[in-house]
Every structure is written in C-alpha cells, then in structure tokens.
Design a protein around this motif. Structure first.
Motif, PDB file in Angstrom:
ATOM      1  N   LEU A 220       0.855  -1.187   0.000  1.00 52.63           N
ATOM      2  CA  LEU A 220       0.000   0.000   0.000  1.00 52.63           C
ATOM      3  C   LEU A 220       0.888   1.234   0.000  1.00 52.63           C
ATOM      4  O   LEU A 220       1.808   1.362   0.807  1.00 52.63           O
ATOM      5  CB  LEU A 220      -0.902   0.017   1.233  1.00 52.63           C
ATOM      6  N   THR A 221       0.629   2.148  -0.891  1.00 54.14           N
ATOM      7  CA  THR A 221       1.399   3.385  -0.970  1.00 54.14           C
ATOM      8  C   THR A 221       0.886   4.372   0.071  1.00 54.14           C
ATOM      9  O   THR A 221      -0.316   4.668   0.116  1.00 54.14           O
ATOM     10  CB  THR A 221       1.286   4.006  -2.370  1.00 54.14           C
ATOM     11  N   VAL A 222       1.798   4.852   0.919  1.00 54.94           N
ATOM     12  CA  VAL A 222       1.460   5.867   1.918  1.00 54.94           C
ATOM     13  C   VAL A 222       2.227   7.136   1.553  1.00 54.94           C
ATOM     14  O   VAL A 222       3.460   7.153   1.529  1.00 54.94           O
ATOM     15  CB  VAL A 222       1.833   5.407   3.341  1.00 54.94           C
ATOM     16  N   TYR A 223       1.492   8.192   1.277  1.00 59.23           N
ATOM     17  CA  TYR A 223       2.126   9.480   0.958  1.00 59.23           C
ATOM     18  C   TYR A 223       2.347  10.253   2.259  1.00 59.23           C
ATOM     19  O   TYR A 223       1.479  10.266   3.152  1.00 59.23           O
ATOM     20  CB  TYR A 223       1.250  10.286   0.009  1.00 59.23           C
ATOM     21  N   TYR A 224       3.488  10.911   2.346  1.00 65.65           N
ATOM     22  CA  TYR A 224       3.821  11.632   3.575  1.00 65.65           C
ATOM     23  C   TYR A 224       4.735  12.809   3.247  1.00 65.65           C
ATOM     24  O   TYR A 224       5.318  12.899   2.163  1.00 65.65           O
ATOM     25  CB  TYR A 224       4.504  10.714   4.583  1.00 65.65           C
ATOM     26  N   GLY A 225       4.865  13.703   4.221  1.00 69.99           N
ATOM     27  CA  GLY A 225       5.768  14.828   4.098  1.00 69.99           C
ATOM     28  C   GLY A 225       5.164  15.964   3.289  1.00 69.99           C
ATOM     29  O   GLY A 225       3.980  15.950   2.931  1.00 69.99           O
ATOM     30  N   PRO A 226       6.006  16.958   2.965  1.00 68.11           N
ATOM     31  CA  PRO A 226       7.428  16.980   3.323  1.00 68.11           C
ATOM     32  C   PRO A 226       7.645  17.341   4.786  1.00 68.11           C
ATOM     33  O   PRO A 226       6.862  18.079   5.372  1.00 68.11           O
ATOM     34  CB  PRO A 226       7.985  18.079   2.408  1.00 68.11           C
ATOM     35  N   GLU A 227       8.743  16.794   5.322  1.00 67.22           N
ATOM     36  CA  GLU A 227       9.168  17.235   6.639  1.00 67.22           C
ATOM     37  C   GLU A 227       9.929  18.549   6.487  1.00 67.22           C
ATOM     38  O   GLU A 227      10.116  19.052   5.378  1.00 67.22           O
ATOM     39  CB  GLU A 227      10.017  16.153   7.300  1.00 67.22           C
ATOM     40  N   VAL A 228      10.384  19.111   7.601  1.00 69.16           N
ATOM     41  CA  VAL A 228      11.079  20.408   7.538  1.00 69.16           C
ATOM     42  C   VAL A 228      12.312  20.273   6.652  1.00 69.16           C
ATOM     43  O   VAL A 228      13.164  19.421   6.897  1.00 69.16           O
ATOM     44  CB  VAL A 228      11.481  20.886   8.941  1.00 69.16           C
ATOM     45  N   PRO A 229      12.419  21.102   5.604  1.00 67.87           N
ATOM     46  CA  PRO A 229      13.570  20.994   4.701  1.00 67.87           C
ATOM     47  C   PRO A 229      14.881  21.313   5.418  1.00 67.87           C
ATOM     48  O   PRO A 229      14.925  22.105   6.363  1.00 67.87           O
ATOM     49  CB  PRO A 229      13.270  22.036   3.612  1.00 67.87           C
ATOM     50  N   VAL A 230      15.929  20.678   4.949  1.00 68.38           N
ATOM     51  CA  VAL A 230      17.276  20.912   5.466  1.00 68.38           C
ATOM     52  C   VAL A 230      18.103  21.556   4.363  1.00 68.38           C
ATOM     53  O   VAL A 230      18.154  21.038   3.239  1.00 68.38           O
ATOM     54  CB  VAL A 230      17.935  19.593   5.922  1.00 68.38           C
ATOM     55  N   VAL A 231      18.710  22.698   4.677  1.00 73.70           N
ATOM     56  CA  VAL A 231      19.555  23.405   3.719  1.00 73.70           C
ATOM     57  C   VAL A 231      21.009  23.146   4.082  1.00 73.70           C
ATOM     58  O   VAL A 231      21.426  23.361   5.222  1.00 73.70           O
ATOM     59  CB  VAL A 231      19.259  24.912   3.717  1.00 73.70           C
ATOM     60  N   ILE A 232      21.775  22.666   3.118  1.00 68.18           N
ATOM     61  CA  ILE A 232      23.203  22.419   3.309  1.00 68.18           C
ATOM     62  C   ILE A 232      23.986  23.373   2.413  1.00 68.18           C
ATOM     63  O   ILE A 232      23.738  23.438   1.200  1.00 68.18           O
ATOM     64  CB  ILE A 232      23.562  20.967   2.977  1.00 68.18           C
ATOM     65  N   VAL A 233      24.882  24.126   3.036  1.00 70.76           N
ATOM     66  CA  VAL A 233      25.718  25.079   2.303  1.00 70.76           C
ATOM     67  C   VAL A 233      27.085  24.462   2.106  1.00 70.76           C
ATOM     68  O   VAL A 233      27.709  23.972   3.052  1.00 70.76           O
ATOM     69  CB  VAL A 233      25.839  26.408   3.071  1.00 70.76           C
ATOM     70  N   SER A 234      27.553  24.473   0.876  1.00 76.75           N
ATOM     71  CA  SER A 234      28.861  23.895   0.565  1.00 76.75           C
ATOM     72  C   SER A 234      29.689  24.903  -0.237  1.00 76.75           C
ATOM     73  O   SER A 234      29.281  25.321  -1.319  1.00 76.75           O
ATOM     74  CB  SER A 234      28.676  22.614  -0.249  1.00 76.75           C
ATOM     75  N   PRO A 235      30.874  25.312   0.313  1.00 80.57           N
ATOM     76  CA  PRO A 235      31.411  24.975   1.641  1.00 80.57           C
ATOM     77  C   PRO A 235      30.634  25.691   2.742  1.00 80.57           C
ATOM     78  O   PRO A 235      29.896  26.631   2.450  1.00 80.57           O
ATOM     79  CB  PRO A 235      32.856  25.469   1.554  1.00 80.57           C
ATOM     80  N   PRO A 236      30.802  25.239   4.002  1.00 82.61           N
ATOM     81  CA  PRO A 236      30.053  25.851   5.099  1.00 82.61           C
ATOM     82  C   PRO A 236      30.330  27.347   5.225  1.00 82.61           C
ATOM     83  O   PRO A 236      31.424  27.822   4.931  1.00 82.61           O
ATOM     84  CB  PRO A 236      30.561  25.084   6.337  1.00 82.61           C
ATOM     85  N   ILE A 237      29.329  28.079   5.677  1.00 88.12           N
ATOM     86  CA  ILE A 237      29.444  29.531   5.860  1.00 88.12           C
ATOM     87  C   ILE A 237      29.937  29.813   7.271  1.00 88.12           C
ATOM     88  O   ILE A 237      29.418  29.273   8.251  1.00 88.12           O
ATOM     89  CB  ILE A 237      28.085  30.213   5.624  1.00 88.12           C
TER      90      ILE A 237
END
Length: 558
Positions: A220-237
């Motif tokens: 059975l397909t269960v649709y969910y989300g989105p959860e809180v987005p995560v932003v990744i900065v490369s390289p780190p700030i």
C-alpha cells in the motif's frame, strides 16, 4: 437383519443398559480434506458383540449410517451406499470420498451378547482446500496521519483461521491495529496510518488443520511529508559571509513521498530559481553589494498538500584570502646561543585571525615565546634543542583560511658520548666497540688508542683477531662542526690468554653431574640391600649416628 429393521433395533436399545463412560474412540475431532477418504478408528479389538451401529447426528436427529450384526449381516443406509464400509474385527468405519455435508458428529454403539452397550461419539470436520487467498484495500493510496486503512483478506475453504504478516513478522492486535475475523474473511484496520506502519509487503495467511495458503504480497502506498527541509551550504558559511570567488552552492532536501518540489526565497521574495540547488551565480543576481540576505527554501508535496519552509540561512558575500607565507632565520641556529624570529603574512585579502602551531599543537605566549600584538610574528629567545620542528601559521577570515609552514632546525651537541662493548676478551676473539653521541648535525667521530689516532672515523671500532698488545684505552672523540662543541669517552679493554677468563658450567654439564651422582647413590643403596639379604656378614656392625653427615661436592674445572 431381515427379522427387524434398524429403527426397531434403535428402539430396543433404548431399553437396554448402556455405558458411555468407557473409551472406545480416540480423542477427536477427525479432520479430512474434501474428496478424500477418512477412517473412524476405535479402541476395541475383536469385541464380543451382538450389534455395532454407526450413526450420524443430522440436525439433532440420529441417522443410521451402517449396522453390523454379530452374525456378519451388514446394513448400509442408502444415503451412504458405495461410500461406507465397516471392519468386523474392530468396528473401524471407512467413509469416502467425503462431502461437505458429512461434517458433524458421529457415534458408535457396541452391544454385547449380554445386552450391555458401549457408546461414544466424535466429530468429523470436512476441510475444503484452502485457496484464493486475496488482500484488498478500502483505498488505493493513503495519506499519513489522515487516512484509516482497512485491509480485507478473503479465502475459500472451511474451518479457516487467518494470520496477518508484515514481511516475516506477525501483525498483532493493538496500537492502532485492529484485527477481526468474520467467517471466511479477516480484516486489519490501521487508524491514522503512518509510513512506518507498512514496512515491507503485507501477507495474509489462511489455514485449517490440514492446509495453509499465503496471499500474494500486498503493498500500500502511503504518501507523507514533506518534513522540515534541510539546507546544506557547501562549503560551510562562517560568520555569515562567503567569498565572491568560492564555488558555493546551497542544496535543499526534505523527506517526502512523492518527492517534494522546491522554491527559493531571499528576504521573503521569490527567486528566479527552481529546484533543490541554489548556486552563487544566482545569489549574485539578487544581492546588492555585500548586503546580508536571508535565504529560505520551501518544500511542497502535491499529494499531501503540505508546504513547509526551512530555517533561514543569512550571509553576505565578500572576498577571500589568497595565500600566506612564513619567513624565518636564514643563519644556522644553535641551542642556547640563538634567537629565532618568525613572521606570517598574507599575499592578499583581509586577515581576521592568525594562529600558530608547532608539530600540530597550538602555541600560546609564555616563557621564551613572545607574540606580536596582531599575532603576525613570534620570537623564541633563547632557542633550545626542543624548539626544532615544523611551525605552521594559519591566516583566516570568516570565509576562508590558508596556511604556511616553516621547518626550524636547531643545532646542538654533541652531548654525552658513550662507548659500549666488552671490557675483557680472550685472544683471537673478535671485539666490536660502538660510540654514540646525541648531536645535530651528527657528530664527527675519531677513535684513539692509548692517546694515538687510529684513523677510524666510523661509529664502530672493530678488532678482528685481538692479541695482548691490543690491551689498553680506547677513546672516542665526537665533534660538531656547527656548534663547535665536542665530547669524548674512554673505554678500557683487556686481552687475555685462552682459558684464563672464568666461565660457569653450562646447564647440560650441571644436569649430567647431577644424574651421575643419583645413579651412583642408587647403585650403592642396591648393593647394601643385596648384601644384607644374601650375605649378612659382608658388613661388620656399624653404629650409624644421627649426627653423622656425608657431603658430595662438585667443583668447576675453571
């Protein structure tokens, strides 16, 4: 059986004493698959009987199946003609092929010649083959937290019991799962379904006493989300700034099914960028000088209807440091006499912090170490031998850091010289003397014998076949050309004639002597015993005093 019919027999038996307490049938029920043959066994063997009756309870009415008299007369109910037989020695009833209507209670009555009767009953369960086990759902797809899923399992067969499995683990009643069985079907209800409720395919297993069958896997397909987005900065700030020349990007991700779509915002204003990746080139189009901006990412799920925003990432764009260089002394450095000055400079960019490390350990001011106010230079005074090693300078600002290194060599020594080797040898036994002295650079060595230069400049002085004339004093002189220091050590050597050096007995020699002594004692004791038994007069009477002692000594021949 021509003299009376079965009904007359049943009527007469009602007036004859019966006994139902004795075990003449095995414990039931008896199970058989539809269309197969079944045997009703008894616990009697060659009973003395006048009459054996097998009856079937049909809707509360006793129906005679077969009757056997002691004379061997057999009467079969027309309903069972061709499907029933009875064993005249033990009363076994053979029925088959069985039909679905044969399910029910069967009884046996054995009347003996003395008119006593034994009765017992059992149950026959005609099991239809288990087949067509199928799972259906009340909805083709579910939304996490919002949907209540009802899965129904149906099957064909008889006397069925159902079990639900998730993968190879059983699904049990409770914790939002409700299991029910109604005849030839079973349901499992999942309230407020979660994505973790349906990990792996679901199976339904239908079974009776003889057979079992498992359904095809159900997903059975269960649709969910989105959860809180995560932003990744490369390289780190760092410190809310990035370099204008850095290949910087921001990626946005969110757990979602189906995968979420992403939109970027700067200071709550939508940006000309679609997708999970935001590059520096796009950021530059929306910035004004080095003005700070807050960047957020919003994730959307068309199935669940949810839109969730990430936490904001705030930064400005600025230039980076381009490099670094460490300058140090060019002259030779001598422990105890020299002062070392190191300086670190950037070739371009803005330097916010400078840190110094030696051999991987961070340095701080104190003792002989002094830093300038801006940490761009350092001084060590006076220099010691432990100051040698790699010095590394790190220049950094919030967006970038660079490093440069300088390897410092501190010359010292030679410190205490030392000679190792034998002090006494026998003639013709090789001698090796070794000289060592701690020094940077390595010391130059010179060997002298009784004050005379031997010409040997290596760390080892070797005498292959020493003689008595090699007895004397061997001096090793160590000199450091950079520090101008020297050290020496004198070693005395004695060369003696063969066999003059004391040596201890080997372990084998000692063991041999001990074994010889033990053998001699054993022989002596044996002779004494023999003489006393065979030749009593071979020994004159001797008074053995308790204080008498006997000593055996073994001396080394060396």
């Amino acid at each position: 059986m021509d003299l009376f019919d079965v009904k007359t027999l049943l009527f007469l038996l009602s007036f004859i004493g019966c006994c139902t307490g004795q075990s003449i049938l095995p414990a039931g029920p008896v199970d058989a698959t539809l269309g197969t043959n079944v045997t009703f066994q008894t616990l009697v063997n060659k009973p003395d009987y006048f009459l054996i009756l097998w009856n079937f309870n049909s809707g509360g009415e006793q129906v005679n199946v077969v009757t056997l008299t002691g004379a061997g007369v057999l009467k079969v109910n027309p309903m069972y003609t061709g499907r029933v037989a009875i064993n005249n020695t033990n009363g076994f009833l053979y029925l088959g092929p069985v039909k679905a209507g044969d399910s029910g209670h069967y009884s046996i009555s054995i009347t003996s010649s003395d008119a006593s009767t034994l009765t017992a009953d059992t149950q026959l369960r005609v099991l239809e083959p288990v087949c067509d086990v199928t799972i259906t759902s009340n909805m083709p797809e579910a939304i996490e937290y919002n949907s209540t899923v009802v899965l129904n399992c149906s099957a064909k067969g008889s006397f069925l019991k159902f079990a639900w499995l998730m993968g190879d683990k059983p699904i049990v009643d409770g914790n939002r799962f409700t299991l029910k069985q109604m005849g030839l079907s079973s349901t499992v209800t999942i309230a407020n379904v979660l994505r973790t409720d349906l990990v792996g395919p679901i199976y339904c297993r239908a079974a009776n006493q003889l057979q079992s069958q498992t359904s095809a896997p159900f997903n059975l397909t269960v649709y969910y989300g989105p959860e809180v987005p995560v932003v990744i900065v490369s390289p780190p700030i760092l410190d809310k700034v990035i370099g204008s020349q850095i290949n910087m990007s921001m990626s946005c991700s969110a757990i979602s099914n189906p995968p979420a779509t992403f939109t970027w915002y700067r200071n709550q204003q939508i940006m000309e960028n679609a997708g999970p990746l935001l590059t520096l080139e796009v950021i530059k189009k929306h910035r004004f000088g080095s003005e700070e901006g807050e960047y957020t990412c919003k994730a959307s799920n068309a199935k669940t209807g949810r839109v969730v925003s990430s936490a904001g990432v705030t930064f400005a764009v600025m230039d980076a440091i381009s490099g670094a260089k460490v300058s140090g002394p060019n002259a030779a450095l001598i422990a105890g006499n020299s002062t070392a000055n190191l300086s670190c400079q950037a070739t371009s960019g803005t330097v916010k912090t400078i840190t110094w490390h030696k051999d991987g350990q961070r340095l701080s001011a104190g003792g002989r170490l002094v830093f300038s106010a801006d940490m761009s230079s350092m001084m060590i005074n006076p220099l010691q031998r432990e100051d040698k090693g790699e010095y590394r300078c790190q220049l950094a600002n919030p967006i970038h850091s660079v490093e440069a290194s300088y390897r410092m060599v501190v010359n010292y020594g030679p410190e205490k010289a030392e000679v190792t080797g034998k002090k006494a040898v026998e003639v013709n036994n090789k001698v090796v003397l070794t000289c060592s002295a701690d020094s940077i650079p390595p010391a130059n060595l010179t060997w002298k014998f009784n004050g005379t230069d031997t010409g040997v400049k290596t760390a080892q002085f070797t005498i292959e076949m020493p003689t008595a004339k090699d007895t004397g004093k061997y001096t090793c002189e160590a000199t450091n050309a950079v520090t101008g220091k020297n050290a020496m050590y004198t070693h005395s050597l004695t060369v003696q004639d063969k066999g003059t050096l004391p040596e201890g007995l080997s372990d084998g020699a000692i063991a041999g002597i001990i074994i010889g002594i033990l053998i001699a004692l054993a022989v002596g004791i044996g002779l004494i015993v023999y003489c006393r038994q065979k030749v009593p007069f071979c020994f004159s009477p001797v008074s053995l005093r308790p204080s008498a002692s006997y000593n055996v000594s073994v001396e080394s021949p060396y």
